[in-house]
Design a protein around this motif. Structure first.
Motif, PDB file in Angstrom:
ATOM      1  N   ARG B 107       8.510 -22.351  -2.640  1.00 33.29           N
ATOM      2  CA  ARG B 107       7.254 -23.030  -2.925  1.00 33.29           C
ATOM      3  C   ARG B 107       6.111 -22.052  -3.162  1.00 33.29           C
ATOM      4  N   GLY B 108       6.408 -20.755  -3.085  1.00 30.07           N
ATOM      5  CA  GLY B 108       5.348 -19.746  -3.184  1.00 30.07           C
ATOM      6  C   GLY B 108       4.683 -19.718  -4.538  1.00 30.07           C
ATOM      7  N   GLY B 109       5.457 -20.043  -5.594  1.00 38.31           N
ATOM      8  CA  GLY B 109       4.909 -20.034  -6.945  1.00 38.31           C
ATOM      9  C   GLY B 109       4.263 -18.699  -7.266  1.00 38.31           C
ATOM     10  N   ARG B 110       3.038 -18.775  -7.777  1.00 41.00           N
ATOM     11  CA  ARG B 110       2.397 -17.524  -8.174  1.00 41.00           C
ATOM     12  C   ARG B 110       1.796 -16.780  -6.987  1.00 41.00           C
ATOM     13  N   TYR B 111       1.847 -17.398  -5.807  1.00 41.02           N
ATOM     14  CA  TYR B 111       1.328 -16.708  -4.622  1.00 41.02           C
ATOM     15  C   TYR B 111       2.400 -15.927  -3.871  1.00 41.02           C
ATOM     16  N   LYS B 112       3.630 -15.974  -4.406  1.00 44.61           N
ATOM     17  CA  LYS B 112       4.755 -15.298  -3.757  1.00 44.61           C
ATOM     18  C   LYS B 112       4.421 -13.888  -3.283  1.00 44.61           C
ATOM     19  N   ASN B 113       3.931 -13.067  -4.231  1.00 45.76           N
ATOM     20  CA  ASN B 113       3.693 -11.665  -3.891  1.00 45.76           C
ATOM     21  C   ASN B 113       2.611 -11.521  -2.836  1.00 45.76           C
ATOM     22  N   LEU B 114       1.556 -12.319  -2.979  1.00 46.92           N
ATOM     23  CA  LEU B 114       0.472 -12.279  -2.000  1.00 46.92           C
ATOM     24  C   LEU B 114       1.011 -12.621  -0.611  1.00 46.92           C
ATOM     25  N   LEU B 115       1.831 -13.677  -0.544  1.00 44.07           N
ATOM     26  CA  LEU B 115       2.372 -14.108   0.745  1.00 44.07           C
ATOM     27  C   LEU B 115       3.259 -13.024   1.350  1.00 44.07           C
ATOM     28  N   LEU B 116       4.032 -12.352   0.484  1.00 47.52           N
ATOM     29  CA  LEU B 116       4.891 -11.273   0.993  1.00 47.52           C
ATOM     30  C   LEU B 116       4.055 -10.126   1.539  1.00 47.52           C
ATOM     31  N   VAL B 117       2.970  -9.823   0.836  1.00 44.56           N
ATOM     32  CA  VAL B 117       2.086  -8.758   1.331  1.00 44.56           C
ATOM     33  C   VAL B 117       1.552  -9.139   2.701  1.00 44.56           C
ATOM     34  N   LEU B 118       1.197 -10.412   2.858  1.00 43.88           N
ATOM     35  CA  LEU B 118       0.686 -10.863   4.162  1.00 43.88           C
ATOM     36  C   LEU B 118       1.743 -10.681   5.256  1.00 43.88           C
ATOM     37  N   VAL B 119       3.011 -10.923   4.894  1.00 42.64           N
ATOM     38  CA  VAL B 119       4.080 -10.759   5.880  1.00 42.64           C
ATOM     39  C   VAL B 119       4.193  -9.295   6.298  1.00 42.64           C
ATOM     40  N   ILE B 120       4.030  -8.398   5.320  1.00 43.79           N
ATOM     41  CA  ILE B 120       4.212  -6.975   5.600  1.00 43.79           C
ATOM     42  C   ILE B 120       2.948  -6.360   6.198  1.00 43.79           C
ATOM     43  N   MET B 121       1.819  -7.034   5.995  1.00 41.95           N
ATOM     44  CA  MET B 121       0.520  -6.504   6.409  1.00 41.95           C
ATOM     45  C   MET B 121       0.500  -5.881   7.807  1.00 41.95           C
ATOM     46  N   PRO B 122       1.076  -6.523   8.838  1.00 48.99           N
ATOM     47  CA  PRO B 122       1.005  -5.929  10.175  1.00 48.99           C
ATOM     48  C   PRO B 122       1.542  -4.500  10.229  1.00 48.99           C
ATOM     49  N   PHE B 123       2.459  -4.169   9.280  1.00 46.22           N
ATOM     50  CA  PHE B 123       3.014  -2.811   9.256  1.00 46.22           C
ATOM     51  C   PHE B 123       1.961  -1.756   8.951  1.00 46.22           C
ATOM     52  N   LEU B 124       0.835  -2.205   8.399  1.00 45.10           N
ATOM     53  CA  LEU B 124      -0.205  -1.238   8.065  1.00 45.10           C
ATOM     54  C   LEU B 124      -0.870  -0.703   9.341  1.00 45.10           C
ATOM     55  N   PHE B 125      -0.689  -1.446  10.444  1.00 43.28           N
ATOM     56  CA  PHE B 125      -1.252  -0.986  11.707  1.00 43.28           C
ATOM     57  C   PHE B 125      -0.136  -0.399  12.551  1.00 43.28           C
ATOM     58  N   PRO B 126      -0.428   0.670  13.271  1.00 43.85           N
ATOM     59  CA  PRO B 126       0.630   1.294  14.068  1.00 43.85           C
ATOM     60  C   PRO B 126       1.210   0.300  15.080  1.00 43.85           C
ATOM     61  N   PHE B 127       2.520   0.414  15.258  1.00 43.74           N
ATOM     62  CA  PHE B 127       3.285  -0.382  16.186  1.00 43.74           C
ATOM     63  C   PHE B 127       2.607  -0.466  17.558  1.00 43.74           C
ATOM     64  N   LEU B 128       2.180   0.710  18.030  1.00 42.16           N
ATOM     65  CA  LEU B 128       1.600   0.796  19.371  1.00 42.16           C
ATOM     66  C   LEU B 128       0.292   0.003  19.455  1.00 42.16           C
ATOM     67  N   LEU B 129      -0.532   0.143  18.382  1.00 39.20           N
ATOM     68  CA  LEU B 129      -1.816  -0.552  18.367  1.00 39.20           C
ATOM     69  C   LEU B 129      -1.619  -2.061  18.342  1.00 39.20           C
ATOM     70  N   ARG B 130      -0.627  -2.500  17.543  1.00 38.82           N
ATOM     71  CA  ARG B 130      -0.367  -3.928  17.444  1.00 38.82           C
ATOM     72  C   ARG B 130       0.002  -4.486  18.818  1.00 38.82           C
ATOM     73  N   THR B 131       0.834  -3.705  19.523  1.00 40.01           N
ATOM     74  CA  THR B 131       1.289  -4.173  20.826  1.00 40.01           C
ATOM     75  C   THR B 131       0.142  -4.153  21.841  1.00 40.01           C
ATOM     76  N   LEU B 132      -0.712  -3.134  21.713  1.00 45.48           N
ATOM     77  CA  LEU B 132      -1.888  -3.080  22.596  1.00 45.48           C
ATOM     78  C   LEU B 132      -2.809  -4.269  22.330  1.00 45.48           C
ATOM     79  N   ALA B 133      -2.905  -4.652  21.044  1.00 50.18           N
ATOM     80  CA  ALA B 133      -3.734  -5.808  20.705  1.00 50.18           C
ATOM     81  C   ALA B 133      -3.184  -7.060  21.389  1.00 50.18           C
ATOM     82  N   TRP B 134      -1.872  -7.159  21.445  1.00 50.23           N
ATOM     83  CA  TRP B 134      -1.260  -8.307  22.121  1.00 50.23           C
ATOM     84  C   TRP B 134      -1.584  -8.302  23.611  1.00 50.23           C
ATOM     85  N   LYS B 135      -1.701  -7.101  24.145  1.00 48.97           N
ATOM     86  CA  LYS B 135      -2.044  -6.981  25.555  1.00 48.97           C
ATOM     87  C   LYS B 135      -3.406  -7.638  25.806  1.00 48.97           C
ATOM     88  N   ILE B 136      -4.310  -7.422  24.842  1.00 45.64           N
ATOM     89  CA  ILE B 136      -5.646  -8.018  24.973  1.00 45.64           C
ATOM     90  C   ILE B 136      -5.572  -9.535  24.750  1.00 45.64           C
TER      91      ILE B 136
END
Lengths: 369, 296
Positions: B107-136
């Motif tokens: 159902r992504g249609g023309r937004y497919k690529n954008l949606l995939l980028v959103l899925v990968i987006m968290p990878f732009l932040f270091p693993f450790l920082l993401r987990t620390l954010a969850w701590k907060i």
């Protein structure tokens, strides 16, 4: 095949309902009208071809009969029953897809049995019917293979078997032979015709290949720009295409401007010449028309050596010998070129520059607006 | 003439030999990489796991198989917890990722690529920082706990941080893209005509999914679950940041054996035991799901 008037009854021959009946069916995709207010009926037990160039609406029409697309307007009946708006899985039709769409994760047996399994047919019956159907398509013994292990032609037959096993009221075929090479395609044309005769189910076959349609179909609807240009038997539409689109889409033809002189006698004028056609073929009320003659219907003669009704003088411009026949390109007295094809059956051969007479019969002349 | 032909055929033969070498030359960089950075360290680790002695007195190779038994019996709780947490997190990830990948693919249609980028987006932040954010996010006075308390999902004095729930949730979050991407790839590859064919053959949407779409997405299911399960079983960051020693996983044990206790042989033995345990789990899984048929 019949072409009832709009709004006329729902019954075909002998009072039986039509196998397929489309009334005022329109399909719009956004601003694009793919199918424009189409009326179409197909009798029981027919091999019916929807023929046309890509984008003419033939596949959309087929998909609406199958339920994959819903018409924007109009109704679709199968055997008298209104199925408009019904999902594909609730329609008594089955489809042979252009790409075959065989399930790669299932064996040939389970592919063919798929429809029966969904209808909860018992194991013993499934086994028997899969066996019979594989026999029908001449692929007995392939039950345990996977689709990927079959050749293109075999996959095509399995796609056919998978649809036919359900005894659909109508079988839809979407360019089923498109992916096969020429030799295999010829074989499958004969094969499909045989199978249709054997099972007696109405086949609706979408194709852009005029030769394929003519070889197989009892009736052909030639489609163009979302509507039907011409509908009839292959013979009817080839001999009397009635429109220049159909004339040029089915085979080749020589088209010449002509003026209607005497409608009742079928007399027309091309340049200073008078030619005769079958009067019924001249559209009423038209003053200026085009007449067409197929190249193989034009006789090439030495001047004065023909008694044919319709003649034109000309000069041979080009000759190509192609084995079974010889093709001539003739510069006519009208200033136009015409193609003529002569069977190589021992008649005189002409050379470029020779003066000749082109001759043809009224019944070999068609008229288009 | 004869000489010319001979020279030409000799040249052709040497060209043929060169052509045959090409695949091996192409394999060389990858092969060397694996040899130096994978096989050698593995052998070294295997050697270490069979040493005895102490950090102060030095470790000697002595076929010390007891490292394995000792490691497993001392830390069986952490082993089991790792497998339970990783399994649970994989399940949660799958339940979230499958509909997500399905939606993007069909159902992504023309937004497919954008949606995939959103899925990968968290990878732009270091693993450790993401987990620390969850701590907060999961903190005792954070809005998540407050909200859950308000709707009664967390008891009045309950908490999320420093619980198994937090660790599992952290793992599930961190590995979501690893699950989503392979699922997306295998779903996206499915021809729409396949599903139409199923509908055409009297399968309603639910049956068509069960009999056609889902089986055809199996390569993605297997790849996604393995890409999540395997690193999750060895993960130590989530347990360390979001849990307490009560939630420590085998990754935490291996990390502390290597870096704090400096007990290299047992740490190495634990690493191998973990690897074998994972292999023992996934080989029957791959066999059972039968994906080799779909790849062929």
């Amino acid at each position: 095949m019949t072409t009832p008037e709009k709004g006329k009854g729902l019954a075909g021959v002998a009072g039986e309902p039509f196998a397929v009946e489309l009334r005022g069916v329109t399909k719009r995709f956004g601003d694009v009208v793919a199918v424009d207010s189409l009326d179409l009926t197909v009798d029981e037990n027919r091999f019916f071809a929807l023929l046309g160039p890509s984008g003419c609406g033939k596949t959309t029409t087929l998909r609406m009969i199958g339920g994959f697309d819903e018409p924007t307007e109009g109704t679709i009946r199968l055997h008298g029953e209104d199925v408009t708006g019904r999902k594909p899985y609730a329609r008594p039709v089955n489809t042979v897809f252009q790409s075959y769409a065989l399930f790669p994760h299932l064996s040939i047996f389970e592919n063919v049995a798929f429809g029966l399994r969904r209808q909860k047919v018992g194991d013993a019956d499934v086994k028997r019917r899969v066996g019979e159907t594989l026999e029908l398509v001449q692929l007995t013994g392939m039950e345990r293979r996977r689709p990927g292990q079959l050749s293109g032609g075999q996959q095509q037959r399995i796609a056919l078997a998978r649809a036919l096993i359900n005894h659909p009221k109508v079988l839809l075929l979407d360019e089923p032979l498109g992916a096969l090479d020429l030799k295999l395609r010829k074989e499958m044309q004969i094969e499909l015709k045989r199978i249709q005769n054997e099972v007696g189910i109405t086949f609706i076959h979408v194709t852009h290949d005029q030769e394929e349609a003519m070889t197989m179909a009892d009736s052909i609807a030639v489609m163009n720009a979302g509507h039907i240009e011409r509908l009839g038997t292959p013979h009817e539409i080839y001999e009397d295409p009635q429109s220049s689109f159909v004339a040029s889409f089915l085979g080749s033809s020589n088209l010449v401007e002509a003026a209607v002189v005497d409608l009742a006698r079928g007399e027309l004028a091309i340049g200073t010449r008078r030619v005769h056609v079958i009067p019924e073929r001249v559209p009423a009320g038209a003053a200026q028309v085009k007449i067409g003659v197929r190249p193989e219907k034009l006789g090439v003669h030495s001047p004065g050596e023909t008694t044919a009704v319709n003649t034109l003088m000309g000069t041979i411009a080009d000759v190509s010998f192609i084995g079974v026949s010889t093709q001539y390109l003739v510069d006519t007295e009208l200033g136009t070129s015409m193609a003529a094809v002569q069977q190589n059956t021992g008649g005189r051969r002409f050379s470029p520059g020779e003066q000749i007479t082109l001759a043809w019969a009224p019944e070999h002349t068609f008229v288009v607006r | 003439m004869t000489d010319g032909t001979a020279t030409r055929s000799a040249a052709a033969a040497s060209a043929e030999r060169r052509r045959r070498r090409v695949p091996y030359l192409l394999l060389l960089p990858g092969g060397l990489w694996l040899a130096f950075f994978y096989i050698l360290p593995m052998l070294q680790l295997a050697g270490t796991s069979l040493k005895s002695g102490s950090f102060a007195g030095g470790y000697r190779f002595s076929w010390e198989f007891s490292n394995y038994g000792a490691g497993f019996s001392d830390f069986s709780a952490q082993f089991l917890r790792s497998i339970a947490y990783a399994g649970l997190a994989t399940l949660i990830t799958f339940v979230i990722a499958y509909p997500l990948a399905y939606f993007i693919a069909f159902r992504g249609g023309r937004y497919k690529n954008l949606l995939l980028v959103l899925v990968i987006m968290p990878f732009l932040f270091p693993f450790l920082l993401r987990t620390l954010a969850w701590k907060i996010i999961l903190a005792d006075d954070g809005f998540v706990v407050d909200t859950l308390k308000a709707i009664g999902l967390v008891s009045h004095n309950g908490r999320l941080l420093a619980t198994g729930t937090a660790v599992v949730a952290g793992i599930a979050y961190n590995f979501l893209p690893f699950m989503t991407l392979p699922l997306y790839v295998s779903l996206e590859k499915i021809e729409p005509a396949m599903v139409e064919a199923a509908h055409d053959l009297y399968a309603n949407p639910r049956t068509a999914f069960r009999k056609v779409t889902f089986p055809l997405s199996m390569p993605g299911v297997v790849a996604g679950t393995l890409l999540t399960l395997i690193p999750a079983a060895g993960d130590y960051v989530n347990a360390q940041l979001l849990g307490t020693p009560q939630q420590s996983m085998i990754g935490n044990v291996i990390q502390s054996r290597f870096l704090l206790v400096l007990d290299y042989p047992v740490a190495a033995a634990l690493s191998f035991t973990l690897m074998l345990a994972i292999l023992a789990m996934i080989i029957p899984y791959i066999r059972f799901t039968g994906t080799e048929d779909l790849v062929a």
